[in-house]
Design a protein around this motif. Structure first.
Motif, short mmCIF file in Angstrom:
data_model
loop_
_atom_site.label_atom_id
_atom_site.label_comp_id
_atom_site.label_asym_id
_atom_site.label_seq_id
_atom_site.Cartn_x
_atom_site.Cartn_y
_atom_site.Cartn_z
N ALA A 24 0.83 -1.20 0.00
CA ALA A 24 0.00 0.00 0.00
C ALA A 24 0.87 1.26 0.00
N LEU A 25 1.94 1.23 0.78
CA LEU A 25 2.84 2.39 0.82
C LEU A 25 3.60 2.52 -0.49
N LEU A 26 4.00 1.40 -1.09
CA LEU A 26 4.66 1.44 -2.39
C LEU A 26 3.69 1.94 -3.46
N ALA A 27 2.42 1.55 -3.34
CA ALA A 27 1.40 2.04 -4.28
C ALA A 27 1.25 3.54 -4.14
N ASP A 28 1.27 4.01 -2.89
CA ASP A 28 1.20 5.45 -2.65
C ASP A 28 2.43 6.15 -3.24
N ALA A 29 3.59 5.49 -3.16
CA ALA A 29 4.81 6.06 -3.76
C ALA A 29 4.69 6.10 -5.28
N GLY A 30 4.08 5.05 -5.84
CA GLY A 30 3.86 5.04 -7.29
C GLY A 30 2.94 6.16 -7.73
N HIS A 31 1.92 6.40 -6.92
CA HIS A 31 1.02 7.52 -7.22
C HIS A 31 1.77 8.84 -7.09
N ALA A 77 -4.04 5.75 -15.28
CA ALA A 77 -4.78 4.51 -15.51
C ALA A 77 -3.85 3.30 -15.54
N VAL A 78 -2.72 3.42 -16.23
CA VAL A 78 -1.76 2.31 -16.29
C VAL A 78 -1.22 1.98 -14.90
N LEU A 79 -0.88 3.03 -14.14
CA LEU A 79 -0.37 2.84 -12.79
C LEU A 79 -1.41 2.11 -11.92
N ALA A 80 -2.66 2.50 -12.03
CA ALA A 80 -3.73 1.90 -11.23
C ALA A 80 -3.88 0.41 -11.54
N LEU A 81 -3.82 0.06 -12.81
CA LEU A 81 -3.97 -1.34 -13.21
C LEU A 81 -2.81 -2.19 -12.70
N VAL A 82 -1.59 -1.65 -12.75
CA VAL A 82 -0.43 -2.38 -12.25
C VAL A 82 -0.55 -2.63 -10.74
N GLY A 87 -1.60 -6.20 -6.10
CA GLY A 87 -2.39 -6.41 -4.89
C GLY A 87 -3.18 -7.70 -4.95
N TRP A 88 -3.70 -8.02 -6.11
CA TRP A 88 -4.48 -9.25 -6.28
C TRP A 88 -3.61 -10.48 -6.02
N THR A 89 -2.38 -10.46 -6.51
CA THR A 89 -1.49 -11.61 -6.29
C THR A 89 -1.11 -11.74 -4.82
N ILE A 170 -6.72 1.82 -3.33
CA ILE A 170 -6.00 2.99 -3.84
C ILE A 170 -6.01 2.97 -5.37
N ALA A 171 -5.80 1.79 -5.95
CA ALA A 171 -5.80 1.66 -7.40
C ALA A 171 -7.14 2.07 -8.01
N VAL A 172 -8.23 1.69 -7.35
CA VAL A 172 -9.56 2.06 -7.85
C VAL A 172 -9.75 3.57 -7.80
N ILE A 173 -9.32 4.20 -6.70
CA ILE A 173 -9.42 5.66 -6.58
C ILE A 173 -8.63 6.35 -7.69
N ILE A 174 -7.42 5.85 -7.94
CA ILE A 174 -6.58 6.42 -9.00
C ILE A 174 -7.28 6.27 -10.35
N LEU A 175 -7.87 5.09 -10.59
CA LEU A 175 -8.50 4.81 -11.88
C LEU A 175 -9.71 5.73 -12.13
#
Length: 280
Positions: A24-31, A77-82, A87-89, A170-175
Motif C-alpha cells: 500500500a505504501l509502495l502504491a502510494d509512492a507510485g502515485h 490509468a496504467v499505474l492503477a492497473l499495475v 495487490g491481487w497476487t 487505492i488503485a480504484v481511486i486512482i482509476l
C-alpha cells in the motif's frame, strides 16, 4: 516548491515501503511518482502553450495543455492497473508489514500532499492541466489517509490482508480520477460543448437579442480549458436604421456578459440570403 515536496516524499515512501514491506505504501509512492510526472508535464505544457500563434497554427499551442492532460490521465490509468494486479497476487499470501514505519511515512506523505493541494488549488479553476496535477495530488492525499488507517488496523489486529486490499482500493481511486481526466481532455479534443454551457440555451439567448430574427449553424467548443469559442450564423430582422456592425456588437456583448464567451465568429445574414455550399 510543490515539485521539491513531491520528490522528497516520493523518496521517503519508496524507502519506507521497501523497509516496511507494505505494498500500500509502495502504491502510494507510485502515485506520488505519477504526481511528479504530472507536475513536470503541466509546467512544460503551460510554458509551451504560451508560444505565439503562427500562420500554420493560427490558434497557437493551447491544445498542448490538453494533450498533456490526456497523457497524465493515461499514465494514472496504467499505474492503477499495475497496482491492482500486484495487490491481487498478494491476496493469496499477504506478507508481514512493519506497521510503525509504514504509519510514520504515510503521515509525512499526507502532510506534504495537503501543502501541495493548498498551493495548486487556486490555479486549478482556470487550467485543465493544473486540474490534472491537482487530481493526482488529491488522489494521493486520500491514499495516504488510507495507508495510515490500514497501518493502525494491522498494528492492533495483525491482519496483514489489509495491505493488499488497501493497495487495490487505492488503485480504484486512482482509476476513477484517471477516467474523469481522460474524458474531459477527450471532450476538448472532440470539440464538444464545454461543461456548464447549453448550446440550445445560448442559441435562444442570441435569438432574443433585438434585431435578430434567427440563429442557425451554431457551434460552441473549447480551444483549451477555460477558453470557450463560438461560431454561428445570425439572420437579421429588417429593423430600420440597424447596421450589421451594431447587431454584431449587441450579440457579442450578450455572449460575453451572460456566458463569458469572448472568442466569437458570427456571420450576419439578411432574411433573403441563400446559403452557398453545405453548412452544418
Amino acid at each position: 516548491m510543490v515539485v521539491v515536496i513531491t520528490a522528497g516524499i516520493l523518496v521517503a515512501e519508496l524507502l519506507g515501503g521497501w523497509w516496511s514491506g507494505s505494498l500500500a505504501l509502495l502504491a502510494d509512492a507510485g502515485h506520488m511518482f505519477s504526481d511528479l510526472g504530472a507536475l513536470a508535464i503541466s509546467w512544460f505544457a503551460l510554458w509551451f502553450s504560451g508560444r505565439p500563434a503562427t500562420s500554420s497554427k493560427s490558434f497557437g499551442y493551447y491544445r498542448m495543455e490538453i494533450l498533456c492532460a490526456l497523457a497524465n490521465g493515461v499514465l494514472l490509468a496504467v499505474l492503477a492497473l499495475v497496482v491492482f494486479a500486484v495487490g491481487w497476487t498478494r491476496l493469496q499470501s499477504p506478507p508481514e508489514v512493519r506497521t510503525t514505519a509504514m504509519i510514520w511515512v504515510a503521515v509525512l506523505g499526507l502532510s506534504a500532499n495537503l501543502v501541495a493541494v493548498a498551493v495548486l488549488r487556486p490555479s486549478a479553476r482556470h487550467s485543465l492541466n493544473v486540474r490534472s496535477a491537482l487530481a493526482h495530488l488529491i488522489g494521493d492525499t486520500l491514499s495516504s489517509l488510507g495507508v495510515i488507517a490500514g497501518g493502525v488496523t494491522m498494528a492492533f489486529t495483525g491482519w496483514y490482508l489489509v495491505d493488499p486490499l488497501l493497495s487495490m482500493l487505492i488503485a480504484v481511486i486512482i482509476l476513477v480520477n484517471a477516467w474523469r481526466l481522460i474524458r474531459e481532455a477527450v471532450d476538448v479534443l472532440l470539440e464538444a460543448t464545454p461543461g456548464g454551457l447549453d448550446a440550445e440555451k445560448v442559441a435562444r439567448s442570441m435569438a432574443e437579442v433585438s434585431g435578430v430574427h434567427q440563429v442557425h449553424d451554431l457551434h460552441i467548443w473549447s480551444i483549451t480549458s477555460g477558453m470557450p469559442a463560438l461560431s454561428g450564423h445570425v439572420v437579421a430582422t429588417d429593423e430600420p436604421g440597424l447596421s450589421q456592425d451594431q447587431l454584431l456588437n449587441r450579440v457579442k456583448q450578450m455572449l460575453l456578459e451572460r456566458y463569458h464567451i469572448e472568442h466569437t465568429t458570427l456571420q450576419v445574414e439578411s432574411p433573403a440570403y441563400e446559403e452557398v455550399g453545405h453548412v452544418h
